[in-house]
Structure formats: structure tokens, C-alpha cells
Design a protein around this motif. Structure first.
Motif, mmCIF file in Angstrom:
data_model
loop_
_atom_site.group_PDB
_atom_site.id
_atom_site.type_symbol
_atom_site.label_atom_id
_atom_site.label_comp_id
_atom_site.label_asym_id
_atom_site.label_seq_id
_atom_site.Cartn_x
_atom_site.Cartn_y
_atom_site.Cartn_z
ATOM 1 N N MET A 243 -9.216 -3.263 2.414
ATOM 2 C CA MET A 243 -8.400 -2.829 1.311
ATOM 3 C C MET A 243 -8.412 -1.304 1.252
ATOM 4 N N ARG A 244 -7.278 -0.719 0.916
ATOM 5 C CA ARG A 244 -7.146 0.746 0.832
ATOM 6 C C ARG A 244 -7.950 1.287 -0.346
ATOM 7 N N ILE A 245 -8.573 2.446 -0.146
ATOM 8 C CA ILE A 245 -9.419 3.030 -1.178
ATOM 9 C C ILE A 245 -8.606 3.493 -2.380
ATOM 10 N N ASP A 246 -7.402 4.005 -2.171
ATOM 11 C CA ASP A 246 -6.601 4.452 -3.311
ATOM 12 C C ASP A 246 -6.196 3.278 -4.195
ATOM 13 N N LYS A 247 -5.887 2.165 -3.582
ATOM 14 C CA LYS A 247 -5.517 0.965 -4.343
ATOM 15 C C LYS A 247 -6.723 0.427 -5.112
ATOM 16 N N TRP A 248 -7.899 0.470 -4.480
ATOM 17 C CA TRP A 248 -9.106 -0.018 -5.146
ATOM 18 C C TRP A 248 -9.459 0.862 -6.347
ATOM 19 N N LEU B 294 -2.255 9.302 -8.670
ATOM 20 C CA LEU B 294 -3.361 10.160 -9.089
ATOM 21 C C LEU B 294 -4.592 9.908 -8.225
ATOM 22 N N ALA B 295 -4.830 8.652 -7.887
ATOM 23 C CA ALA B 295 -5.947 8.315 -6.995
ATOM 24 C C ALA B 295 -5.720 8.928 -5.617
ATOM 25 N N THR B 296 -4.495 8.864 -5.116
ATOM 26 C CA THR B 296 -4.159 9.450 -3.816
ATOM 27 C C THR B 296 -4.365 10.958 -3.831
ATOM 28 N N ASP B 297 -3.934 11.617 -4.917
ATOM 29 C CA ASP B 297 -4.116 13.067 -5.035
ATOM 30 C C ASP B 297 -5.598 13.441 -5.075
ATOM 31 N N ALA B 298 -6.396 12.649 -5.776
ATOM 32 C CA ALA B 298 -7.834 12.926 -5.852
ATOM 33 C C ALA B 298 -8.482 12.773 -4.478
ATOM 34 N N LEU B 299 -8.077 11.760 -3.741
ATOM 35 C CA LEU B 299 -8.615 11.568 -2.388
ATOM 36 C C LEU B 299 -8.207 12.711 -1.467
ATOM 37 N N SER B 300 -6.959 13.113 -1.546
ATOM 38 C CA SER B 300 -6.474 14.207 -0.706
ATOM 39 C C SER B 300 -7.139 15.529 -1.080
ATOM 40 N N GLY B 301 -7.499 15.691 -2.349
ATOM 41 C CA GLY B 301 -8.128 16.919 -2.806
ATOM 42 C C GLY B 301 -9.632 16.944 -2.635
ATOM 43 N N GLY B 302 -10.211 15.886 -2.076
ATOM 44 C CA GLY B 302 -11.649 15.856 -1.838
ATOM 45 C C GLY B 302 -12.485 15.526 -3.060
ATOM 46 N N LYS C 184 -9.499 9.735 3.474
ATOM 47 C CA LYS C 184 -8.058 9.739 3.230
ATOM 48 C C LYS C 184 -7.686 8.530 2.379
ATOM 49 N N PRO C 185 -6.509 8.561 1.730
ATOM 50 C CA PRO C 185 -6.114 7.467 0.839
ATOM 51 C C PRO C 185 -5.989 6.106 1.530
ATOM 52 N N ALA C 186 -5.675 6.071 2.814
ATOM 53 C CA ALA C 186 -5.475 4.799 3.505
ATOM 54 C C ALA C 186 -6.780 4.225 4.074
#
Length: 121
Positions: free
Chosen positions: A1-6, A18-26, A36-38
Motif C-alpha cells: 500500500m502507498r504511504i501517502d494513501k495510508w 497534503l500527505a504527498t506534499d509532506a512526503l516530498s518535503g521530507g 517518496k509518496p509512492a
């Protein structure tokens, strides 16, 4: 399962973007390193999540790709005792101290500029 979705399903972020942005921003570390989000997560993975002033250190206990009520989202992870203590200490600190910039809203008024000019001369 993708981390951004979780992260979205576990209610750490209000939207998946917002989860994707947080992952991309470290702001989210998976097992001690940025991801990474995926990136796929599995049960037993450890996450460090920085969301504003709040920090969580959690272990994943369950996977879900659907965002349910907060009571069921809480069953997807377990927070470490150190993380709980640190969050409660930060809440108490914020409750009893006021940030100096909390009263500043927008641009200074004419009165504020006069007061600032008095201090600078």
C-alpha cells in the motif's frame, strides 16, 4: 500500500495531496529515511511524522486504503511512549506560554509604526 494513501487513511493529514506534499518535503521518515509518496508500507514499519508543531513516532499495525472514522483509524498504528510524552509536554508548554508573534495580524497600523519609530530613534 502507498504511504501517502495510508497517512491519509490514518488521519494524519486531511487530504492525500497534503500527505504527498509532506512526503516530498521530507516531513515523514519511513524507518529512519525520507521516502517518496509512492513508497510501499507494510505492517511493522516505523514512521516519524512532523506536522506543524506536532511530531509522532509510530509503528504501523494495520493497512487501510479507506478513510474511516477516527476510532478505526487509531487502530492502524501504535504511538511510542516517548512520542506521547513529548507531545503532551509540548501541549502543556503551549497552554501556559504565549508566542510573542501571536498578537500580530497583518501589516502594522499607523499607531504601530509610530511605536516602532520611537524604539528605533
Amino acid at each position: 500500500m502507498r504511504i501517502d494513501k495510508w497517512l491519509w487513511a490514518a488521519r494524519f493529514f486531511k487530504t492525500r495531496s497534503l500527505a504527498t506534499d509532506a512526503l516530498s518535503g521530507g516531513k515523514v521518515k519511513l524507518n529512519g529515511s525520507a521516502s517518496k509518496p509512492a513508497r510501499e508500507v507494510k505492517i511493522g514499519d516505523r514512521l516519524a511524522i512532523f506536522n506543524g508543531d506536532t511530531r509522532w513516532e509510530i509503528t504501523i499495525l494495520g493497512l487501510s486504503d479507506k478513510r474511516g472514522p477516527a476510532s478505526s483509524a487509531r487502530l492502524l498504528y501504535e504511538e511510542s511512549p516517548d512520542s506521547i510524552a513529548a507531545r503532551e509536554a509540548e501541549q502543556m508548554r503551549r497552554r501556559f506560554t504565549q508566542e510573542p508573534a501571536a498578537e500580530i495580524h497583518g501589516r502594522p497600523s499607523k499607531r504601530d509604526r509610530r511605536q516602532m519609530a520611537r524604539f528605533s530613534h
